[in-house]
Design an enzyme around this catalytic site. Structure first.
Site, PDB file in Angstrom:
ATOM      1  CG  LEU A  15      -2.109  -0.885   1.229  1.00 45.17           C
ATOM      2  CD1 LEU A  15      -2.872  -0.764   2.536  1.00 45.17           C
ATOM      3  CD2 LEU A  15      -3.024  -0.527   0.068  1.00 45.17           C
ATOM      4  CG  LEU A  19       6.349   6.083  -1.210  1.00 41.73           C
ATOM      5  CD1 LEU A  19       5.489   5.975  -2.458  1.00 41.73           C
ATOM      6  CD2 LEU A  19       7.203   7.359  -1.293  1.00 41.73           C
ATOM      7  N   PRO A 189     -13.277  -3.830   4.512  1.00 47.96           N
ATOM      8  CG  PRO A 189     -12.329  -4.224   2.405  1.00 47.96           C
ATOM      9  CD  PRO A 189     -13.486  -3.551   3.083  1.00 47.96           C
ATOM     10  CB  THR A 190     -10.967   0.112   6.497  1.00 48.77           C
ATOM     11  OG1 THR A 190     -10.338   0.381   5.254  1.00 48.77           O
ATOM     12  CG2 THR A 190     -10.398   1.029   7.567  1.00 48.77           C
ATOM     13  CB  CYS A 381      28.334  -2.071  -8.465  1.00 47.71           C
ATOM     14  SG  CYS A 381      29.145  -3.031  -7.172  1.00 47.71           S
ATOM     15  NE  ARG A 470      31.082 -12.143  -0.910  1.00 49.41           N
ATOM     16  CZ  ARG A 470      29.757 -12.062  -0.935  1.00 49.41           C
ATOM     17  NH1 ARG A 470      29.120 -12.148  -2.082  1.00 49.41           N
ATOM     18  NH2 ARG A 470      29.079 -11.907   0.174  1.00 49.41           N
ATOM     19  CG  HIS A 515      25.596   0.473  -5.308  1.00 48.08           C
ATOM     20  ND1 HIS A 515      24.893  -0.114  -6.339  1.00 48.08           N
ATOM     21  CD2 HIS A 515      26.428  -0.480  -4.834  1.00 48.08           C
ATOM     22  CE1 HIS A 515      25.276  -1.371  -6.476  1.00 48.08           C
ATOM     23  NE2 HIS A 515      26.207  -1.617  -5.575  1.00 48.08           N
ATOM     24  CD  GLU A 517      22.555   2.669  -7.163  1.00 50.29           C
ATOM     25  OE1 GLU A 517      23.588   3.300  -7.477  1.00 50.29           O
ATOM     26  OE2 GLU A 517      22.506   1.418  -7.114  1.00 50.29           O
TER      27      GLU A 517
HETATM   28  N1  GLN Z   1      28.956  -9.048  -8.014  1.00 54.12           N
HETATM   29  C1  GLN Z   1      29.868  -7.945  -7.953  1.00 54.12           C
HETATM   30  C2  GLN Z   1      30.715  -7.972  -6.703  1.00 54.12           C
HETATM   31  O1  GLN Z   1      30.378  -8.616  -5.744  1.00 54.12           O
HETATM   32  C3  GLN Z   1      29.141  -6.621  -8.071  1.00 54.12           C
HETATM   33  C4  GLN Z   1      28.264  -6.333  -6.924  1.00 54.12           C
HETATM   34  C5  GLN Z   1      27.279  -5.244  -7.197  1.00 54.12           C
HETATM   35  O2  GLN Z   1      27.027  -4.899  -8.344  1.00 54.12           O
HETATM   36  N2  GLN Z   1      26.695  -4.686  -6.155  1.00 54.12           N
HETATM   37  O3  GLN Z   1      31.728  -7.332  -6.650  1.00 54.12           O
END
Ligand code: GLN
Length: 543
Positions: A15, A19, A189-190, A381, A470, A515, A517
């Site tokens: 639902l 957010l 339902p509520t 990554c 990794r 990352h 993002e």
């Molecule tokens: N599989 C890759 C690693 O472990 C990339 C991981 C990822 O994209 N977060 O390094």
């Protein structure tokens, strides 16, 4: 005094409780309060790190290296408050701690039980590390009525009692379906879901009703009557055009006003400045153009598996006043078909994070297409690792370039990372270690090379970004790759771990080991996404 707001969900899942919680956090901030958001997850995994993103959505990584639920991403994007390890807990984590304590003999001979030992551990978690926050918003995952949620509901019931109404509040999020055939909104339902909550001793102070449309006063009154809640505290939460409209929509329907009344805050009705949100909504709804980005990944059947990525691309669009259309493409397609069929009319190609060999060659093909056709390329990554393998093969002539993630290989351009520096400490991992929580996780610094593209994008020499990997690009190939035209433009401060690569001969080709993002916000788009979408806009003008 810190006040606690507990947010539960009923009727169905999905639902948008995360957010809703994030939006409430944003409204309280707009009122000048300091907030922290937390999530209690009732599953047995210790954290979501070992769960498939196609089942549970993306794993959101915090600065302090926790693998958490994706709702923490919503919290952080909406409030700007960096999420921490101590903001997400699961049944698995709670039980692990309780059982470890039992083994140590810490319970001094007591019979260890769900009540009080498990519930006490949950309560301790909810109030832990709270310092100067005015509000802690605590979301309980799952749906009321699930067996798994019971210890959590019992714990927050007890907490509510201990804290009293002036310091605690229960908000229940439900669904009010619209039945087309009957032409009616259905409140039953509520009612049932609230009964379920009452049966475990929790009386909601407010009901937030998700609905396709606004809920008229008559239905809200009915819900209030049956559920023992004042009608003003039955808040309609209709569908909106963009998620950034949710705080505005809630405010207009009195969510923060009624919360202020509940807690007897000094000012209940105030003119909130929500221009931050209305500006974003305006940009999202009235773009000056559009670009299409191909996201070539593996988990393309559940978009929640790339939640932060989709958001960050949107933020890049907001920064450039364009709408970003995302073409989610399963990379495996490129292993049997020519990339050109799918990628010739996109303005940017992004290969996101991922794990495992399946689809890897397809990602390499996508990176190759982007490089050869001067299409902006963003590798994140795994997407960076595949781009490096591609350039090693095509530009440096290292034909057997590969990654040890897929088994033994002759030229391990990407290899298992066994030690790295965190602060002053050396972290070590072995090939046979547990999979859960053992990657290089969380915020690490990266030094940018002067004169590089990323150095100008960030306008800083040293950056900090979140990691979850990794494997690493093997630094021993740096010279050969640089001679072939690949620039290692970002490195760990000790110069050992390649963090960013780019191709100066290409309009926009960047691979990052981290990352980005995860740190992008609608009101503060990440510079790399802003720049990438900017390059896509440029590209669209060229073709
Ligand atoms: N599989 C890759 C690693 O472990 C990339 C991981 C990822 O994209 N977060 O390094």
């Amino acid at each position: 005094m810190t006040r606690y707001v507990f947010i539960t969900g009923g009727v169905v899942s999905s639902l948008g409780k995360g957010l809703a919680s994030a939006s409430l956090g944003a409204l309280l901030q707009a009122r000048g309060y300091r907030v922290r958001l937390r999530k209690l997850d009732p599953y047995l995994n210790v954290d979501p790190g070992t769960m498939s993103p196609t089942q549970h959505g993306e794993v959101y990584v915090t600065d302090d290296g926790a693998e958490t639920d994706l709702d923490l991403g919503h919290y952080e994007r909406f409030t700007g408050v960096p999420a921490r390890k101590s903001d997400n807990v699961t049944t698995g984590r709670i039980y692990t701690d309780v059982i470890e304590k039992e083994r140590r003999g810490d319970y001094l001979g007591a019979t260890v039980q769900v009540i009080p030992h498990v519930t006490d551990a949950i309560k301790e978690f909810v109030v832990r590390d709270v310092t100067d926050e005015d509000f802690v918003l605590c979301e309980i995952g799952g749906t009321v009525g699930d067996i798994e949620s019971l210890p959590f509901l019992e714990a927050i019931r007890q907490l509510g009692n201990e804290l009293g109404t002036e310091q605690s509040m229960f908000i229940h999020l439900t669904l009010v379906p619209y039945l087309k055939s009957a032409g009616e909104l259905k409140t039953k339902p509520t009612q049932h879901s609230v009964k379920e909550l009452q049966s475990v001793g929790i009386q909601p102070d407010m009901i937030l009703c998700r609905c396709e449309q606004d809920i008229p006063a008559g239905e809200r009154k009915k819900i209030g009557l049956f559920c023992n809640v004042p009608v003003d505290n039955v808040i309609s939460a209709p569908d909106v055009g963009t998620i950034y409209e949710v705080p505005i929509s809630y405010h207009e329907r009195g969510l923060d006003r009624q919360l202020a009344k509940h807690f007897r805050l000094a000012s209940t009705v105030i003119d909130l400045d929500l221009s931050r949100w209305s500006d974003i909504v305006d940009r999202v709804k009235n773009p000056e153009g559009e670009v299409t980005i191909a996201v070539v990944g593996k988990y393309t059947n559940l978009l929640d598996s790339y939640k932060s990525l989709a958001e960050a691309l949107d933020h890049g669009g907001i920064a450039n006043n364009v709408r970003v259309n995302m073409n989610w493409i399963d990379s495996e397609i490129f292993e049997s078909e020519d990339a050109v069929h799918y990628l010739s009319d996109v303005e940017g190609i992004l290969v996101p994070g991922g794990f495992g060999e399946r689809g890897a060659e397809g990602k390499i093909a996508a990176a190759k297409f982007a490089r050869e056709h001067n299409v902006p390329y963003f590798g994140i990554c795994f997407g960076m690792q595949m781009a490096v393998i591609e350039t090693a093969r095509s530009l440096a002539g290292i034909e057997k370039a590969g990654s040890t993630e897929f088994g033994e290989c002759d030229e391990a351009i990407v290899g298992l990372m066994t030690e790295w520096v965190r602060g002053n400490k050396l972290e070590r991992r072995g090939a046979g270690d547990n999979l859960g929580g053992t990657m290089r996780l969380g915020a690490y610094d990266c030094m940018l090379v002067d004169g590089s593209l990323v150095r100008s994008i960030y306008a800083e020499k040293q950056i900090s970004e979140r990691h979850r990997h990794r494997f690493e690009v093997n630094i021993n190939y740096k010279q050969r790759l640089e001679e072939a035209g690949v620039v290692f433009s970002g490195l760990s401060p000790d110069g050992v771990l390649p963090e960013i690569v780019e191709l100066p001969s290409h309009p926009w080709y960047v691979g990052v080991q981290f990352h980005p993002e995860l740190k992008s916000k609608p009101f503060d788009p990440h510079p790399l996404f802003e720049s990438f979408i900017g390059a896509a806009v440029q590209h669209s003008r060229l073709v």
